[in-house]
Design a protein around this motif. Structure first.
Motif, PDB file in Angstrom:
ATOM      1  N   ALA A  55      50.555  25.538  24.821  1.00 45.21           N
ATOM      2  CA  ALA A  55      51.510  26.291  23.992  1.00 45.21           C
ATOM      3  C   ALA A  55      52.708  25.423  23.619  1.00 45.21           C
ATOM      4  CB  ALA A  55      51.977  27.532  24.749  1.00 45.21           C
ATOM      5  N   GLY A  56      53.199  24.618  24.559  1.00 44.66           N
ATOM      6  CA  GLY A  56      54.335  23.749  24.268  1.00 44.66           C
ATOM      7  C   GLY A  56      54.015  22.713  23.212  1.00 44.66           C
ATOM      8  N   VAL A  57      52.836  22.104  23.293  1.00 41.08           N
ATOM      9  CA  VAL A  57      52.445  21.086  22.320  1.00 41.08           C
ATOM     10  C   VAL A  57      52.359  21.687  20.922  1.00 41.08           C
ATOM     11  CG1 VAL A  57      50.543  19.616  21.579  1.00 41.08           C
ATOM     12  CG2 VAL A  57      51.276  19.577  23.955  1.00 41.08           C
ATOM     13  N   ILE A  58      51.686  22.829  20.815  1.00 36.99           N
ATOM     14  CA  ILE A  58      51.525  23.453  19.497  1.00 36.99           C
ATOM     15  C   ILE A  58      52.872  23.899  18.940  1.00 36.99           C
ATOM     16  CG2 ILE A  58      50.535  25.437  18.309  1.00 36.99           C
ATOM     17  CD1 ILE A  58      48.128  25.231  20.167  1.00 36.99           C
ATOM     18  N   GLN A  95      47.680  26.746  14.205  1.00 37.37           N
ATOM     19  CA  GLN A  95      47.108  25.860  15.223  1.00 37.37           C
ATOM     20  C   GLN A  95      46.784  26.601  16.511  1.00 37.37           C
ATOM     21  OE1 GLN A  95      47.931  21.889  15.848  1.00 37.37           O
ATOM     22  NE2 GLN A  95      49.329  21.623  14.147  1.00 37.37           N
ATOM     23  N   SER A  96      47.540  27.640  16.823  1.00 32.49           N
ATOM     24  CA  SER A  96      47.234  28.421  18.023  1.00 32.49           C
ATOM     25  C   SER A  96      45.846  29.024  17.922  1.00 32.49           C
ATOM     26  CB  SER A  96      48.272  29.530  18.205  1.00 32.49           C
ATOM     27  OG  SER A  96      49.550  28.988  18.434  1.00 32.49           O
ATOM     28  N   ARG A  97      45.481  29.474  16.722  1.00 23.08           N
ATOM     29  CA  ARG A  97      44.172  30.094  16.521  1.00 23.08           C
ATOM     30  C   ARG A  97      43.061  29.051  16.379  1.00 23.08           C
ATOM     31  NH1 ARG A  97      47.779  33.464  13.581  1.00 23.08           N
ATOM     32  NH2 ARG A  97      47.785  35.600  14.389  1.00 23.08           N
ATOM     33  N   VAL A  98      43.382  27.910  15.763  1.00 24.33           N
ATOM     34  CA  VAL A  98      42.356  26.901  15.496  1.00 24.33           C
ATOM     35  C   VAL A  98      42.100  26.012  16.712  1.00 24.33           C
ATOM     36  CG1 VAL A  98      41.783  24.892  14.074  1.00 24.33           C
ATOM     37  CG2 VAL A  98      42.820  26.896  13.015  1.00 24.33           C
ATOM     38  N   LEU A  99      43.183  25.576  17.399  1.00 25.47           N
ATOM     39  CA  LEU A  99      43.047  24.586  18.467  1.00 25.47           C
ATOM     40  C   LEU A  99      43.382  25.114  19.861  1.00 25.47           C
ATOM     41  CD1 LEU A  99      44.671  21.442  16.774  1.00 25.47           C
ATOM     42  CD2 LEU A  99      42.246  21.909  17.084  1.00 25.47           C
ATOM     43  N   GLY A 100      44.162  26.176  19.946  1.00 26.39           N
ATOM     44  CA  GLY A 100      44.692  26.606  21.241  1.00 26.39           C
ATOM     45  C   GLY A 100      43.644  26.851  22.303  1.00 26.39           C
ATOM     46  N   ASP A 101      42.683  27.725  22.033  1.00 24.27           N
ATOM     47  CA  ASP A 101      41.665  28.054  23.035  1.00 24.27           C
ATOM     48  C   ASP A 101      40.817  26.830  23.404  1.00 24.27           C
ATOM     49  OD1 ASP A 101      42.489  30.671  23.151  1.00 24.27           O
ATOM     50  OD2 ASP A 101      41.053  31.379  21.655  1.00 24.27           O
TER      51      ASP A 101
END
Length: 426
Positions: free
Chosen positions: A135-138, A116-122
């Motif tokens: 970052a906390g949510v993921i 999810q960091s790679r798919v949704l983070g940015d």
């Protein structure tokens, strides 16, 4: 065992891999007790690899990697977006629901957080959310992944503690929903305060709902098939792992047609590394566990806790606090392997239900993945999104409070955990 514990924490502080730190610390116990044959640790290690029940672990790891290569993640993302896209918090709400939907796919909080960091983070940051909150949510949202069956932690706890894995699988559903509601509410409050917009402003049409559910139906049916197979006696827990592998290949090659020869080989390569690390950890932990049992550590800890209170709910609160503190320094998998033989007999002796305790224990152990100083999911997300640990920790406080409230509810309301397994397996 004091010297053994010191050796373990020293090696951990020096950065030694956890499996080696546990194995060497376990061998230290036998060096302290020359009356014990030094062949025992080697016999224990070999015998642990022949535990038939643990066959489910590598099979479910392999199934998860095949599912991840099958193209199912994109369809689950579309489904989560349709369901929660209009809520305050937008993509943050989508991220948490996606973690729950991914539970039946990967079963790993760390893998889900990295994905999810790679798919949704940015994209979450680009839409105005602070990097620390993102970052906390993921990170904290990935707590849902190992709670939805087939979580590896459930298999380990059930195997070590001789607890029905089928009942543990069934027991994970409602707590996962409660955790999702708690996290979703915390995100909603934060989003309302900071003015974070929803992902979409229009209500999804019935056609959009239908398309999204059709795309994700095979992932949604996966845990249902697992429970049905166990309940009807079609599979044992080990055999159903083999079914999971076949199911994942069926989806990848024939349904979504995203799996090819290169993807298949890549999933096998990743699975080989994952299985090797987990099984190596399990086998060496058996050496450490032998010393714990030999020294009657469970009885000592049980006596200390029951000296304070004999109420099973209060005892579980104490255990959860101890596990959360330990989780700040030790990986969740290690905690489950090491502490199940210590705490489960105590809860059983007080009349507690092992399935109820198992779910609460797994939730508490998983929290360590998201907290400093050694949380694996925390470091994974923060390194990908380039967020300082201090900022992450400060922005994650509402999410931690939400999980804590749900954990207390699960402790004091056992029916929330046991309703479904009692209904299906009674």
């Amino acid at each position: 065992m004091v010297i053994v514990a010191i050796v373990f924490f020293v090696f951990m502080a020096l950065g030694m891999p956890v499996a080696f730190a546990i194995g060497i610390a376990g061998l230290t116990f036998f060096l302290q007790n020359p009356d014990l044959p030094f062949t025992i640790p080697f016999q224990i290690t070999v015998s642990q690899t022949q535990n038939f029940a643990l066959l489910a672990v590598p099979l479910f790891i392999m199934a998860g990697n095949f599912m991840n290569r099958s193209g199912i993640t994109e369809r689950l993302l579309d489904l989560a977006s349709v369901i929660t896209g209009r809520m305050k918090g937008g993509l943050a709400q989508v991220s948490v629901l996606l973690s729950g939907l991914m539970g039946g796919v990967s079963g790993s909080a760390i893998a889900d957080a990295a994905m999810q960091s790679r798919v949704l983070g940015d994209e979450m940051v680009r839409r105005g959310m602070s990097p620390g909150f993102t970052a906390g949510v993921i990170s904290f949202g990935s707590i849902l992944t190992p709670i939805v069956p087939p979580g590896i932690g459930m298999i380990l706890f059930g195997t070590i503690g001789q607890v029905s894995i089928g009942r543990l699988f069934a027991a994970g559903f409602f707590p996962a929903i409660l955790l999702w509601v708690g996290l979703s509410f915390a995100i909603w409050l934060t989003a309302k305060k900071r003015g974070y917009p929803p992902q979409r402003t229009t209500r999804p049409t019935l056609a959009e709902y239908g398309t999204a559910f059709r795309g994700g139906i095979w992932a949604l049916l996966f845990p249902v098939f697992l429970l049905a197979g166990l309940r009807m006696g079609i599979f044992t827990p080990s055999e159903i792992g083999a079914f999971a592998v076949v199911y994942a290949l069926f989806i990848g090659f024939l349904i979504y047609r995203k799996m090819n020869g290169r993807g298949f080989l890549h999933a096998l390569e990743v699975s080989l590394g994952d299985v090797g690390s987990v099984m190596f950890l399990i086998t060496l932990s058996a050496i450490f566990s032998y010393g714990i049992v030999f020294e009657r550590i469970p009885e000592v800890i049980s006596g200390s806790i029951t000296g304070v209170t004999s109420n099973v709910s209060a005892v579980m609160v104490i255990i959860v606090l101890l596990v959360i503190v330990a989780g700040c320094f030790i990986d969740a998998t290690v905690l489950i392997i090491m502490m199940t033989p210590i705490f489960l007999p105590l809860v059983r002796s007080l009349g507690g239900d092992p399935v109820h305790f198992g779910i609460v224990f797994i939730v508490a152990a998983t929290i360590g993945n998201f907290t400093p100083p050694v949380g694996a999911a925390m470091y994974t997300v923060c390194s990908i999104l380039k967020v300082p640990i201090g900022t992450y920790t400060r922005e994650s406080i509402p999410l931690m409070i939400a999980i804590g409230v749900v954990a207390l509810f699960l402790i004091f309301v056992p029916g929330a955990v046991l309703f479904l397994p009692n209904l299906l397996f009674n």
